[in-house]
Write an enzyme that holds these catalytic residues in place. Structure first.
Site, PDB file in Angstrom:
ATOM      1  N   ALA A  29     -19.879  -1.261 -24.023  1.00  0.00           N
ATOM      2  CA  ALA A  29     -21.172  -1.796 -24.421  1.00  0.00           C
ATOM      3  C   ALA A  29     -21.858  -2.340 -23.171  1.00  0.00           C
ATOM      4  O   ALA A  29     -21.232  -2.493 -22.119  1.00  0.00           O
ATOM      5  CB  ALA A  29     -20.999  -2.883 -25.481  1.00  0.00           C
ATOM      6  N   TYR A  30     -23.122  -2.642 -23.317  1.00  0.00           N
ATOM      7  CA  TYR A  30     -23.937  -3.008 -22.158  1.00  0.00           C
ATOM      8  C   TYR A  30     -24.480  -4.423 -22.262  1.00  0.00           C
ATOM      9  O   TYR A  30     -25.085  -4.791 -23.259  1.00  0.00           O
ATOM     10  CB  TYR A  30     -25.097  -2.009 -22.001  1.00  0.00           C
ATOM     11  CG  TYR A  30     -24.563  -0.662 -21.592  1.00  0.00           C
ATOM     12  CD1 TYR A  30     -24.475  -0.318 -20.256  1.00  0.00           C
ATOM     13  CD2 TYR A  30     -24.075   0.228 -22.537  1.00  0.00           C
ATOM     14  CE1 TYR A  30     -23.928   0.891 -19.862  1.00  0.00           C
ATOM     15  CE2 TYR A  30     -23.532   1.441 -22.156  1.00  0.00           C
ATOM     16  CZ  TYR A  30     -23.460   1.765 -20.824  1.00  0.00           C
ATOM     17  OH  TYR A  30     -22.907   2.960 -20.439  1.00  0.00           O
ATOM     18  N   LEU A  31     -24.239  -5.201 -21.203  1.00  0.00           N
ATOM     19  CA  LEU A  31     -24.898  -6.500 -21.058  1.00  0.00           C
ATOM     20  C   LEU A  31     -26.360  -6.266 -20.693  1.00  0.00           C
ATOM     21  O   LEU A  31     -27.227  -7.048 -21.035  1.00  0.00           O
ATOM     22  CB  LEU A  31     -24.207  -7.331 -19.979  1.00  0.00           C
ATOM     23  CG  LEU A  31     -22.808  -7.844 -20.331  1.00  0.00           C
ATOM     24  CD1 LEU A  31     -22.095  -8.357 -19.102  1.00  0.00           C
ATOM     25  CD2 LEU A  31     -22.905  -8.935 -21.382  1.00  0.00           C
TER      26      LEU A  31
END
Length: 157
Positions: A29-31
């Site tokens: 997942a992406y910050l």
């Protein structure tokens, strides 16, 4: 600074599976999924990482990449801070000449998409292209994992 140089291809069929040496499951997942600088958290079957990637250059062939292994419990905590959608996939490793092709079979909202990557040491390095590799999608932004986290394959028209 580390520079990642790779070519991406769609995959025509699943014949690569019998050629693979092994595979592992990924959740990421992406910050931050901004194409100028994305920050990814990845948890695999055995390790976890934080990765920063810069903007693509050379028609999408290369970009800055920094990656550091982190404890899985920290990765799981950071996942809670990530943007809404995570990516799940199974990655197969296929030895091909002097390269290893990494083939990602996406799951969940990206199910049906299979993308292969060949990492190179220079932009003009030659490589063998097996017959199960299809259209090259290097530099096509919808195929970037960060883009798939915002607009999954299942939502393409």
């Amino acid at each position: 600074m580390a520079q990642e140089i790779e070519r991406k291809f769609l995959v025509k069929n699943k014949s690569f599976i019998e050629l693979s040496s092994h595979h592992e499951s990924f959740k990421q997942a992406y910050l931050n999924s901004n194409p100028e600088r994305c920050v990814r958290i990845r948890i695999t079957d055995s390790k976890s990482f934080i990765t920063i990637k810069g903007k693509s250059t050379d028609q999408g062939l290369s970009r800055f990449e920094w990656e550091k292994e982190i404890p899985t419990d920290e990765a799981e905590q950071l996942m809670l801070l990530c943007e809404d959608f995570s990516i799940e996939k199974k990655r197969y490793y296929v030895k091909n000449g002097k390269h290893t092709i990494e083939v990602d079979v996406f799951e969940g909202s990206n199910e049906g998409l299979i993308v292969a990557e060949i990492e190179l040491s220079s932009a003009d390095e030659t490589y063998e292209k097996p017959d199960w590799l299809g259209e090259e999608v290097t530099g096509k932004k919808p195929y970037y994992n960060a883009a798939l986290s915002n607009l999954p394959f299942s939502q393409w028209s």
